[in-house]
Every structure is written in structure tokens, then in C-alpha cells.
Enzyme design. Structure first.
Site, PDB file in Angstrom:
ATOM      1  NE  ARG A  36      10.067 -44.438 -64.090  1.00 45.11           N
ATOM      2  CZ  ARG A  36      10.637 -45.627 -63.931  1.00 45.11           C
ATOM      3  NH1 ARG A  36      11.859 -45.830 -64.383  1.00 45.11           N
ATOM      4  NH2 ARG A  36       9.985 -46.600 -63.316  1.00 45.11           N
ATOM      5  N   GLY A 345       4.745 -50.814 -63.845  1.00 44.79           N
ATOM      6  CA  GLY A 345       4.895 -50.339 -65.221  1.00 44.79           C
ATOM      7  C   GLY A 345       3.777 -50.692 -66.157  1.00 44.79           C
TER       8      GLY A 345
END
Length: 390
Positions: A36, A345
């Protein structure tokens, strides 16, 4: 999405406030996966290249709002981001301390340390919006939250826009959900139908084929009259699963179920496993992966697809030896010509663990946000950006 873009509104000597998603996994104070952070680099560099100063906002974990907790501090993120950029990133304790000069980068401490973030308080939203000349929402992973930094500040800012990462995420899902090249297939895994019922119902209206995996598939198998042994499944949702199966059949859409499965006595490393036809699952064992014949069946279904969306593994991939089915499908999709969007995820983690992320069409940084988009929901941040762009 009709909203302003960063490249248009940023300029020299401007101060740009960017809400990023640096909610990265940590262990013993160390970042274990910086995906990220790396995904945010193009946005930050765009602002710097334009001669702007940059103030960054993010949350990390779930601290008690209004209280500082060392384990949720963004100190490791500031240090790592500085290394990646080759530039000092100064961590400031409070939003009001973030007074960045052109060419400078500041990162405000965990935004959830401040009261009013999760309640989308007007005062905090206005204070965040006032930190710069332009407010950029680039945190797709938090776009489904109507918080002060993700929704309120977008509306309070004089000028707000979507960052490149946010825009790319929305474009990828728009390509899948609104204007896909058909046939369109979806793979939806996970432990419970209850958490993805809305998603399954919405996708069934849009896709040409729907593959279910994990505990979700167990509930669908039970709805089809098969015994699932001691497997995780939801008896209360068997009627809902049956309804979806019937609707798929009525609409002429493929909803293939496993024809063979991998079973074991318990979900633990090193278990003795066996493969059984789906109608012969031992009463004292649980289904933990799809079998080789099911892999072939799913590959045949996916072989016709030109667009695929994947959210959730088809087995307990994180524990050996229950990841073979997920790995086989990942490898197949990585070598296919279809445009593949991987969101969620666990499915992203699986694809990355196999070293196949670069071979997919798009890897999403958002879990809950991607799920809500696939459910057909309007994300609060997106609604705010669209209103700001009018």
C-alpha cells in the site's frame, strides 16, 4: 467517475493534502508488507514533481479514538516512505503542526488518534481540509468509510480531487462491473455466505459465470443435497444458496460447484489429506480445498472468460497442504488472456505469495471497498468526489 484529477489541480507552490491508505501489516514494529505504501508513490511524486508541498494523512489499525497508542504510530511508515522516496518524511504529532513548504513532505500521525475521525465530525473535517490548497482522496482501501478524512474533508475543501491510485482502482472496477468485455466470470471465496450474500446476488445479475469457493461453496453444496462432513458451512443460509442456484439456472448462467474436494480431520499444518468425490465426503472430515477434477472444471469455465473478477481464495490456502486449488487457479489466470481484477486481502495475498501479481490485469489495494463496489454500493468517498466535481 466524474471528478477532478490531481494532475489538473496541483501546481507549483501549492500545498497538497493527500489521504492515503498506509494501513499496512506490522509485526514487532516492522512493516511486513509495504504494497500500500508503494502504491501511493506515484501520487506523491506527481505532487512533488509539480512543485507542491505534501501533507499526508492515513490511519493504521484500530486504536482507541482520541488516544495515542505507540503500537499504532505511523513512525515506521514515515521512515520507510522516506527510504522509498529518497527524501525526508517528517512525522508530525497533530494536524495543526503540518505546515509543509513547497517540495517538503509531512506525515500526520495516525488520523484515528484524533477525536471525530470515525464520526466524521465537521470540525475535524474542516481542519483537515484547511491544511492545504488541494485535498486529494487517494485511499481506496478506506473509501467505503464516511470518516472525517475520507468523506468530510473532501466536501469541506475548496478544491478536492481523486488521486491517481483512487482513479485507477475505480476505473478497474468500472471496467469489470459496468463495461466488461464478455464473457464475464467471477470467483468469490470466503468462509461465510452471510458476509457476501449481497455480493453474490448483485454479481449474479451481471456475470455470465459465477464460481464460489471456501466455506461459501460448502453451503452451496449442502443446498444441493451433498453431505459436507464437519466442514464450515451455514445451515441457516442453505435456502438462500438454493435460491441463487435456481436463479442462475433460470437465467442460463453457469454456477459450477465442486465435483471433488480435499478433506482432512482438522484445519492444521501437516494433516493427512485425501481427495473424495463431492458425494462421498467422510462424515468425520472437513472440506478444505477443491480437488484436481474441480480445478479442471473451473479452468474450463474460466477459459471462455474475457474478464474475471476474483475476491477470495477457493480453499484454506494459507495452511499447507490446502492451497493447491487456489494456486492452480491463480496460475491459470496469470497465463490467460482475460482481464483479471483481484480484490480482497486474502486473494491478493495468495496471488502475491505465488509471485503472480504482475501477471494479473489489476491488483486492488482495497478489501472492504472493493467488496462494496462489487455489491453495487456507492462508496461515500466517491459520492463526495463526484459532488465536488460538479
Amino acid at each position: 467517475m466524474a471528478c477532478r484529477k490531481l494532475q489538473v489541480v496541483v501546481g507549483k507552490n501549492k500545498i497538497v493534502v493527500i489521504r492515503e491508505d498506509f494501513n499496512v501489516p506490522m509485526k514487532d514494529g516492522k512493516i511486513t508488507n509495504d504494497k500500500r505504501i508503494r502504491a501511493a508513490l506515484p501520487t506523491i511524486r506527481t505532487a512533488l514533481d509539480k512543485g507542491a508541498g505534501v501533507v499526508l494523512l492515513s490511519h493504521l489499525g484500530r486504536p482507541t479514538e482520541g488516544e495515542y497508542e505507540e503500537k499504532f504510530s505511523l513512525k515506521p511508515v514515515a521512515a520507510h516512505l522516506g527510504e522509498l522516496l529518497g527524501k525526508n518524511v517528517r512525522l508530525v504529532a497533530r494536524p495543526e503542526d503540518a505546515k509543509a513548504a513547497p517540495g517538503e513532505i509531512m506525515l500526520v500521525e495516525n488520523i484515528r488518534f484524533f477525536k471525530g475521525e470515525k464520526k466524521n465530525a465537521d470540525e475535524l473535517a474542516a481542519n483537515l481540509a484547511a491544511l492545504g490548497d488541494v485535498y486529494v482522496m487517494d485511499a481506496f482501501g478506506a473509501a467505503h468509510r464516511a470518516h472525517a478524512s475520507t468523506e468530510g474533508a473532501v466536501r469541506k475543501a475548496k478544491v478536492s480531487c481523486a488521486g491517481p491510485l483512487m482513479a485507477a482502482e475505480l476505473a478497474a472496477f468500472d471496467k469489470v462491473m459496468e463495461n466488461p468485455e464478455r464473457p464475464l466470470a467471477a470467483i468469490i471465496g470466503g468462509s461465510k455466505v452471510s458476509t457476501k450474500l449481497g455480493l453474490l446476488e448483485n454479481l449474479l445479475k451481471k456475470v455470465d459465470s459465477l464460481i464460489v469457493g471456501g466455506g461459501i461453496a460448502n453451503t452451496f453444496l449442502a443446498a444441493s443435497g451433498y453431505g459436507v462432513g464437519t466442514s464450515l458451512y451455514e445451515p441457516d443460509l442453505v435456502p438462500e444458496a438454493r435460491k441463487i442456484i435456481d436463479e442462475a439456472k433460470k437465467a442460463g448462467k453457469e454456477l459450477p460447484l465442486p465435483v471433488d474436494v480435499v478433506t482432512a480431520r482438522e484445519l492444521a499444518p501437516g494433516q493427512k489429506v485425501s481427495v473424495h468425490p463431492v458425494d462421498k465426503v467422510p462424515a468425520d472430515e472437513m472440506i478444505l480445498d477443491i480437488g484436481p477434477e474441480t480445478v479442471k472444471l473451473y479452468e474450463k469455465v474460466l477459459g471462455n472468460a474475457k474478464t474475471v473478477v476474483w475476491n477470495g481464495p477457493v480453499g484454506a490456502f494459507e495452511i499447507e497442504p490446502f492451497g493447491a486449488g487456489t494456486k492452480a487457479l491463480a496460475e491459470y489466470l496469470a497465463n490467460s488472456k482475460a482481464f483479471v481484477v483481484v480484490g480482497g486481502g486474502d486473494s491478493v495475498a495468495a496471488v502475491e505469495s505465488y509471485g503472480l501479481a504482475d501477471n494479473m490485469g489489476y491488483i486492488s489495494t482495497g478489501g472492504g471497498a472493493s467488496l462494496e463496489l462489487l455489491e453495487g454500493k456507492i462508496l461515500p468517498s466517491v459520492a463526495a468526489l463526484e459532488d465536488a466535481g460538479k
